[in-house]
Enzyme design. Structure first.
Site, PDB file in Angstrom:
ATOM      1  CB  CYS A 383      -0.967  -0.053   1.176  1.00 50.90           C
ATOM      2  SG  CYS A 383      -2.449   0.895   0.872  1.00 50.90           S
ATOM      3  CG  HIS A 509      -3.297  -3.559   3.254  1.00 48.33           C
ATOM      4  ND1 HIS A 509      -2.211  -3.069   3.935  1.00 48.33           N
ATOM      5  CD2 HIS A 509      -4.040  -2.484   2.892  1.00 48.33           C
ATOM      6  CE1 HIS A 509      -2.293  -1.741   4.002  1.00 48.33           C
ATOM      7  NE2 HIS A 509      -3.389  -1.364   3.372  1.00 48.33           N
ATOM      8  CD  GLU A 511      -0.752  -6.202   4.990  1.00 51.44           C
ATOM      9  OE1 GLU A 511      -0.420  -6.444   3.810  1.00 51.44           O
ATOM     10  OE2 GLU A 511      -0.982  -5.044   5.407  1.00 51.44           O
TER      11      GLU A 511
HETATM   12  N1  GLN Z   1      -2.089   6.792   2.908  1.00 53.67           N
HETATM   13  C1  GLN Z   1      -2.150   6.056   1.708  1.00 53.67           C
HETATM   14  C2  GLN Z   1      -3.506   6.158   1.040  1.00 53.67           C
HETATM   15  O1  GLN Z   1      -4.482   6.506   1.656  1.00 53.67           O
HETATM   16  C3  GLN Z   1      -1.767   4.606   1.925  1.00 53.67           C
HETATM   17  C4  GLN Z   1      -2.730   3.881   2.796  1.00 53.67           C
HETATM   18  C5  GLN Z   1      -2.187   2.594   3.327  1.00 53.67           C
HETATM   19  O2  GLN Z   1      -0.991   2.351   3.283  1.00 53.67           O
HETATM   20  N2  GLN Z   1      -3.043   1.760   3.890  1.00 53.67           N
HETATM   21  O3  GLN Z   1      -3.648   5.857  -0.115  1.00 53.67           O
END
Ligand code: GLN
Length: 545
Positions: A383, A509, A511
């Site tokens: 992400c 994600h 994970e």
């Molecule tokens: N802050 C970033 C976004 O909103 C990444 C979010 C994250 O890593 N979960 O896109």
């Protein structure tokens, strides 16, 4: 079919492992052929943990349907290999929101709205729903917090009433406590346990089982004492010493016949002899001394490992199947950006940059991404970890020195990570992200394709920002490959570098979908590449390489 329910309450202290214990018991019931589900009741007023700082409650765990939940849901999914839904998470905030909405609509026809019965009925409705929606034979329901907390009272009242509502033999109550150890007298004490059980009984809940957590071995005589003072049969006092491996807990509880005792309480017979073969193999492998690899996790909350618990577990799962141990190096992104700890990057075999929000530490993560790219060190970006990989590439390779995400720099001329138009006008923070499962098409002849060995995958998301399509061509012409795209090809899901042994980032994600018995392909690939670099005979090399 009535879903039978096992309720879990806690006494003495919080953080003694109620979630893990419930999850472990879930595994034992599932191993006996039962269709189970599991639910967490959180007595705080936040509507969901999505707006909570990781410093408060650790990681926010995201489900398929986009529910942002407590990290215990991660334990549940990993231990029981389930895919849960938002029915598995209830907070006081949600309960009140629902009741107050109904009140505003006039649904209560002029009645006075009260904690009992309106709030408690809504809690009971939600508890009943989780079993019904998943057709579960047994639901495990954990009440967060400890007995005696003011905010937990409506939940305890609701579960007390449910014993009568469902009829005897359909509920069981497990109470988890802590036995403190006094160094001065070298004694483990049961008094706080007795008090917390008394507190529970004063509400009308009589526990069927007491799990007594402790840092030291608990003698039989102490268990007998607890049994005597707390009106629980001796066999149902379960001493549970702190385990060096969370995944060992189901096996410890199995030894003590926990599932049999609870099934008996629920008037159920096991459907099959418990099958824990795979689990035993996994724990045995974790115990075995193996060569170790060093993984640097570069994040903003590294002091608090719970903030990255699913990432750490996913790394461990992949390492386990590759036949290596992992030494985690927790590297502070804010230190890196101040020029502190840069030498620690030299000492790791691979770098993971996990998710994150807000500008603090971003430049440190970009430094880590640059280091991985230049030194050809395996890199997995999750992400925000993918976003910094893209920003770094734009700055160093495309020559856009001010490249950034518009999350951190609203004025940059090169917002290579930007809001999608539909996100731009949102003003609220809670529940306004791209959340939950979305499909991702894997492009042929890429690292992603080799890892997944599939053309389409579904992965869990939690973010607002995306790779900005206006720069996509520039990236692609210079060696960045967008190897995962949304089916309409509008959103970049995976980015990787062509001229690098393993540098890959995903907007989702992975994970959250890794399981101890089924590691995630992106993590497996990352660990395999780390092993290759170290010359270790990884037992699970990159598929196809
Ligand atoms: N802050 C970033 C976004 O909103 C990444 C979010 C994250 O890593 N979960 O896109």
């Amino acid at each position: 079919m009535t879903t039978k329910i096992i309720f879990f309450t806690g006494g003495v202290l919080s953080s003694v492992g109620k979630g893990v214990t419930a999850a472990a018991i879930g595994r034992l019931l599932k191993a006996r052929g039962f269709n189970i589900t599991i639910q967490k009741l959180d007595p705080y007023l936040n509507v969901d943990p999505g707006t909570l700082s990781p410093y408060q409650h650790g990681e926010v765990f995201v489900l398929d349907d986009g529910a942002e939940t407590d990290l215990d849901l991660g334990h549940y999914e990993r231990f029981c290999d389930l895919r849960l839904t938002r029915n598995s998470t209830v907070t006081t905030g949600q309960v009140y929101q629902e009741v107050l909405d109904r009140e505003r609509r006039g649904d209560y026809l002029g009645g006075t709205i009260q904690v009992i019965p309106h709030i408690t009925n809504e809690i009971k409705r939600r508890i009943a729903l989780v079993g019904k929606a998943s057709n579960a034979e047994i639901a495990l329901v954990e009440v967060g917090g400890t007995v005696g907390d003011i905010e937990g009272q409506p939940f305890l009242e609701a579960i007390r009433e449910m014993r009568n509502d469902l009829g005897r033999g359909n509920t069981a109550f497990v109470h988890l406590t802590w036995l403190p150890y006094l160094k001065a007298t070298e004694e483990t004490k049961t008094k706080p346990t007795q008090h917390s059980v008394r507190e529970l009984r004063s509400i009308g809940i009589l526990p069927d089982m007491i799990v007594a957590r402790s840092d030291y071995p608990v003698e039989k005589a102490l268990c007998a004492k607890i049994a005597q003072f707390c009106d629980v049969p001796a066999e149902a006092v379960i001493p549970l010493e702190t385990a060096n491996l969370l995944y060992r807990i189901p096996l410890i509880l199995e030894e003590m016949r926990v599932a049999e005792i609870l099934l008996d309480r629920l008037n159920l017979a096991p459907k099959q002899a418990p099958d824990l073969t795979e689990w035993r193999w996994m724990v045995q492998e974790l115990d075995r001394q193996k060569p170790a690899v060093r993984i640097g996790l570069v994040g903003k909350y590294v002091e608090l490992h719970d903030a990255y618990i699913s990432v750490r577990e996913a790394i461990k799962h992949a390492a386990l199947y590759a036949g290596v141990d992992v030494e985690m190096e927790w590297i502070s992104a804010t230190d890196l950006e101040k020029g502190i700890g840069l030498e620690r990057l030299e000492q790791v075999d691979g770098i993971v940059v996990p998710g994150g929000f807000g500008s603090r530490g971003v430049e440190g993560k970009i430094i880590a991404a640059r280091f991985a790219r230049e030194r050809k060190l395996p890199y997995l970006g999750l992400c925000m970890g993918m976003q910094v990989m893209v920003i770094e590439f734009a700055r160093s390779i495309l020559g856009f020195s001010d490249a950034n995400s518009s999350e951190f720099d609203k004025l940059t001329e090169h917002p290579v990570i930007d809001l999608m138009p539909e996100q731009a006008n949102l003003v609220e923070t809670g529940g306004t992200m791209r959340l939950g499962l979305y499909p991702c098409q894997i492009q042929a002849d890429t690292l992603a394709a080799r890892l997944y060995q599939r053309e389409q995958v579904d992965e869990r998301h939690r973010h607002r920002y995306e790779v900005n399509n206006s720069f996509r061509e520039a990236f692609e012409q210079n060696g960045m490959v967008f190897s995962g795209l949304s089916p309409n090809r509008v959103l970049v899901e995976i980015a990787e570098l062509r001229e690098h042994p393993f540098m890959i980032g995903c907007q989702f994600h992975p994970e959250f979908l890794s399981r101890p018995t089924r590691p995630h392909p992106l993590f497996s690939g990352f660990i395999a590449s780390v092993c290759e670099r170290r010359g270790l005979p990884s037992e699970a090399h990159l598929p196809g390489s």
